[in-house]
Design a protein around this motif. Structure first.
Motif, short mmCIF file in Angstrom:
data_model
loop_
_atom_site.label_atom_id
_atom_site.label_comp_id
_atom_site.label_asym_id
_atom_site.label_seq_id
_atom_site.Cartn_x
_atom_site.Cartn_y
_atom_site.Cartn_z
N ARG A 270 0.84 -1.21 0.00
CA ARG A 270 0.00 0.00 0.00
C ARG A 270 0.86 1.25 0.00
O ARG A 270 0.62 2.20 -0.76
CB ARG A 270 -0.92 -0.01 1.22
CG ARG A 270 -1.74 1.24 1.39
CD ARG A 270 -2.58 1.18 2.66
NE ARG A 270 -3.60 0.15 2.59
CZ ARG A 270 -4.46 -0.09 3.59
NH1 ARG A 270 -4.38 0.61 4.71
NH2 ARG A 270 -5.37 -1.03 3.46
N VAL A 271 1.90 1.26 0.84
CA VAL A 271 2.79 2.41 0.89
C VAL A 271 3.48 2.61 -0.45
O VAL A 271 3.53 3.72 -0.99
CB VAL A 271 3.84 2.22 2.01
CG1 VAL A 271 4.89 3.32 1.95
CG2 VAL A 271 3.15 2.24 3.38
N SER A 272 4.01 1.53 -1.03
CA SER A 272 4.76 1.63 -2.28
C SER A 272 3.88 2.09 -3.44
O SER A 272 4.27 2.97 -4.21
CB SER A 272 5.40 0.28 -2.62
OG SER A 272 6.31 -0.12 -1.61
N PRO A 399 5.60 0.28 -11.84
CA PRO A 399 6.44 -0.81 -11.32
C PRO A 399 7.91 -0.42 -11.23
O PRO A 399 8.63 -0.94 -10.37
CB PRO A 399 6.23 -1.94 -12.33
CG PRO A 399 5.81 -1.27 -13.58
CD PRO A 399 5.00 -0.09 -13.13
N ALA A 400 8.35 0.49 -12.09
CA ALA A 400 9.74 0.95 -12.01
C ALA A 400 9.99 1.66 -10.68
O ALA A 400 11.04 1.46 -10.04
CB ALA A 400 10.05 1.88 -13.18
N GLU A 405 12.26 1.76 -5.40
CA GLU A 405 12.08 2.01 -3.96
C GLU A 405 12.40 0.76 -3.15
O GLU A 405 13.03 0.84 -2.07
CB GLU A 405 10.63 2.45 -3.72
CG GLU A 405 10.31 2.88 -2.31
CD GLU A 405 9.78 1.75 -1.46
OE1 GLU A 405 9.73 1.91 -0.23
OE2 GLU A 405 9.41 0.70 -2.03
N ALA A 406 12.01 -0.42 -3.65
CA ALA A 406 12.33 -1.67 -2.96
C ALA A 406 13.83 -1.93 -2.95
O ALA A 406 14.38 -2.42 -1.96
CB ALA A 406 11.59 -2.83 -3.61
N SER A 407 14.51 -1.57 -4.04
CA SER A 407 15.96 -1.78 -4.12
C SER A 407 16.69 -0.92 -3.10
O SER A 407 17.58 -1.41 -2.38
CB SER A 407 16.46 -1.45 -5.53
OG SER A 407 15.87 -2.30 -6.48
N MET A 424 12.10 -3.56 2.53
CA MET A 424 12.58 -3.82 3.89
C MET A 424 12.29 -5.25 4.30
O MET A 424 13.10 -5.90 4.98
CB MET A 424 11.95 -2.83 4.87
CG MET A 424 12.34 -1.38 4.62
SD MET A 424 11.34 -0.18 5.53
CE MET A 424 11.78 -0.57 7.21
N LEU A 425 11.13 -5.78 3.89
CA LEU A 425 10.80 -7.17 4.19
C LEU A 425 11.75 -8.13 3.48
O LEU A 425 12.17 -9.14 4.05
CB LEU A 425 9.35 -7.47 3.78
CG LEU A 425 8.26 -6.72 4.54
CD1 LEU A 425 6.90 -7.05 3.95
CD2 LEU A 425 8.29 -7.05 6.02
N ILE A 426 12.10 -7.80 2.23
CA ILE A 426 13.04 -8.65 1.49
C ILE A 426 14.42 -8.61 2.13
O ILE A 426 15.10 -9.64 2.24
CB ILE A 426 13.10 -8.20 0.02
CG1 ILE A 426 11.76 -8.45 -0.67
CG2 ILE A 426 14.22 -8.92 -0.73
CD1 ILE A 426 11.70 -7.94 -2.09
N GLN A 427 14.83 -7.43 2.57
CA GLN A 427 16.15 -7.30 3.20
C GLN A 427 16.22 -8.14 4.48
O GLN A 427 17.22 -8.83 4.74
CB GLN A 427 16.43 -5.82 3.49
CG GLN A 427 17.84 -5.52 3.96
CD GLN A 427 18.01 -5.67 5.45
OE1 GLN A 427 17.05 -5.49 6.20
NE2 GLN A 427 19.21 -5.97 5.89
N ARG A 428 15.16 -8.10 5.28
CA ARG A 428 15.15 -8.89 6.51
C ARG A 428 15.06 -10.38 6.20
O ARG A 428 15.68 -11.19 6.89
CB ARG A 428 13.98 -8.45 7.37
CG ARG A 428 14.10 -7.02 7.90
CD ARG A 428 12.79 -6.51 8.45
NE ARG A 428 12.87 -5.12 8.88
CZ ARG A 428 11.81 -4.38 9.19
NH1 ARG A 428 10.59 -4.89 9.12
NH2 ARG A 428 11.96 -3.12 9.56
#
Length: 473
Positions: A270-272, A399-400, A405-407, A424-428
């Protein structure tokens, strides 16, 4: 060589009395946008991608509210005791997938105690992999040198066991609760009986399994008064969720804080996506407005803005983002500002190129000859012809942004204080992927599906809004 032909053989197809009437069109006239939608529906891959995007947007709106767990009934420590639970989905668990099980490697002594039929708290935890010989003889000679065993367990029951029921010689989960003070002699049997009776009610209301002991200590500040504290074992599932492990379903498992990963993913999505829509809208308004004016009028305006854009585009985005984050922190408005500081240049280039390309076409010259104003020419005649490329660009810009932002969230450059992003979830999850792969799997799947769906959707929009394909089957 011409031959003489008898005039009597020359017969008119239509008699002079017959009337030749044009046949009316049998098809219904459709507009530009209806024709675009018809072409889009014929692109099956883009249509499926559009449906997937709609489903994602639906879950972004309702996903955080589908599974509500009150994990903070006492403290974040209580919630963290239910951390890293494996995915468990109703229905699929009967197929042997997402059933809340996990293969672990644990000490032989601990597993022998857990599988002991006389231990009521350990029943149903170990599902497979435990040798029957050890049940009959914990000191079986074949396992004399074996210190650990690999078994498959019901991970929900396993976590609840080690956090709630495990005996002291393995792990102690004794909590102290200050239940008040007394001015009477706490060592008298009457007071001890009174404290015990009060505690029985306290146990029933607070998911307490058993009482280890009551510790009575004098109050150093108030002479003659005493503190009495309870050392207890607490059923963590009962305390945090008010339900049994076998009745608990975390569809995507839990994260390191004990939070539901399913809910956290949709909160991050939702934030993204909201930020992506906001950034895209701002960039579109600024970039297209300036690009349309510069491309249509050209001349000195075009020359000046080209030099200005060259200066802005030479500034690295990473430098802008880093400086803003270091100065103002990772607040949402700071990230939006960083992405719009130079992000409008792409929209500007697209608008300028398209308006410059179409401003001297025949239909534009005809409209100008008929007295159409510049505003009408720009938005009525040129803009629809550029819509295909523009819409495609913005469909891919969303999506870009999410991926970028996810990167940067994954790299730790963006680190929201009060919000969670998928990056942040992927990093953790990446840091513990060997032990808890579901923490990396589900956020990564979300990003992958979103990127593929938006790319296919953008390609379909590009073909649908292409004016040169109007009427083409």
């Amino acid at each position: 060589m011409m031959k003489n032909i008898d005039k009597s053989k020359l017969v008119l197809v239509h008699d002079s009395s017959d009337k030749i009437i044009d046949q009316p069109l049998e098809t219904k006239e459709i507009g530009y946008y209806q024709d675009s939608w018809n072409r889009f529906k014929k692109n099956k891959a883009s249509l499926v991608a559009f449906i997937i995007i709609c489903i994602i947007l639906l879950f972004v709106m309702i996903g955080p509210h589908l599974k509500n767990y009150d994990l903070y009934s006492r403290s974040t420590e209580d919630a963290a005791r239910l951390a890293n639970l494996t995915p468990k989905i109703p229905g699929l668990e009967k197929l042997g997938i997402f059933d809340g099980t996990k293969t672990i490697k644990a000490g032989k002594r601990f597993l022998t105690h857990m599988a002991d039929p006389d231990n009521p708290f350990g029943q149903g935890i170990i599902l497979s992999g435990f040798p029957e010989e050890l049940l009959e003889d914990p000191n079986h000679p074949d396992y004399k040198d074996v210190t650990s065993l690999t078994v498959t367990v019901d991970y929900y029951k396993y976590v609840n066991y080690i956090k709630s029921y495990m005996p002291e010689d393995y792990f102690s989960m004794l909590d102290e609760y200050n239940a008040g003070t007394t001015k009477k002699d706490p060592l008298s049997p009457v007071i001890r009986t009174l404290i015990q009776s009060e505690f029985d009610k306290y146990m029933a209301e607070n998911s307490i399994i058993d009482l280890r002991r009551i510790v009575i200590t004098p109050d150093k500040e108030n002479e003659g008064q005493y503190f009495y504290q309870y050392e207890v074992r607490i059923d963590q599932f009962k305390l945090s969720l008010d339900q049994l492990p076998e009745d608990t379903y975390f569809w995507f498992g839990t994260n390191h804080e004990g939070k539901d990963l399913f809910t956290e993913i949709w909160k991050g999505a939702r934030v993204s996506l909201l930020m992506a829509l906001g950034v895209t809208l701002i960039n579109a308004v600024i970039g297209l407005t300036i690009g349309a004016i510069v491309g249509y009028y050209g001349g000195v305006v075009d020359l000046l803005f080209d030099r200005f854009v060259e200066i802005i585009s030479s500034v690295p985005f990473l430098a802008v983002l880093t400086l803003l984050v270091l100065r103002f922190g990772s607040q949402l408005w700071v990230i939006v500002l960083a992405f719009t500081a130079t992000g409008w240049i792409g929209s500007y280039g697209t608008g300028r190129m398209q308006f410059y390309r179409f401003k001297n076409r025949e239909y534009v010259l005809a409209a100008r000859t008929l007295g159409a104003s510049d505003g009408r020419i720009m938005f009525k005649h040129i803009f629809p012809n550029t819509l295909g490329l523009i819409v495609t660009g913005y469909a891919l810009a969303i999506p870009a942004f999410v991926f970028t932002e996810a990167s940067y969230s994954f790299l730790g450059i963006i680190n929201y204080e009060k919000s969670t992003s998928v990056g942040m979830l992927i990093q953790r999850g990446q840091s513990v992927m060997q032990y808890h792969p579901h923490l990396l799997l589900f956020p990564s799947l979300y990003i992958a599906i979103l990127m593929i769906a938006f790319n296919l959707f953008g390609n379909g929009l590009r073909d649908a809004f292409n004016p040169s394909l109007r009427g083409v089957e």
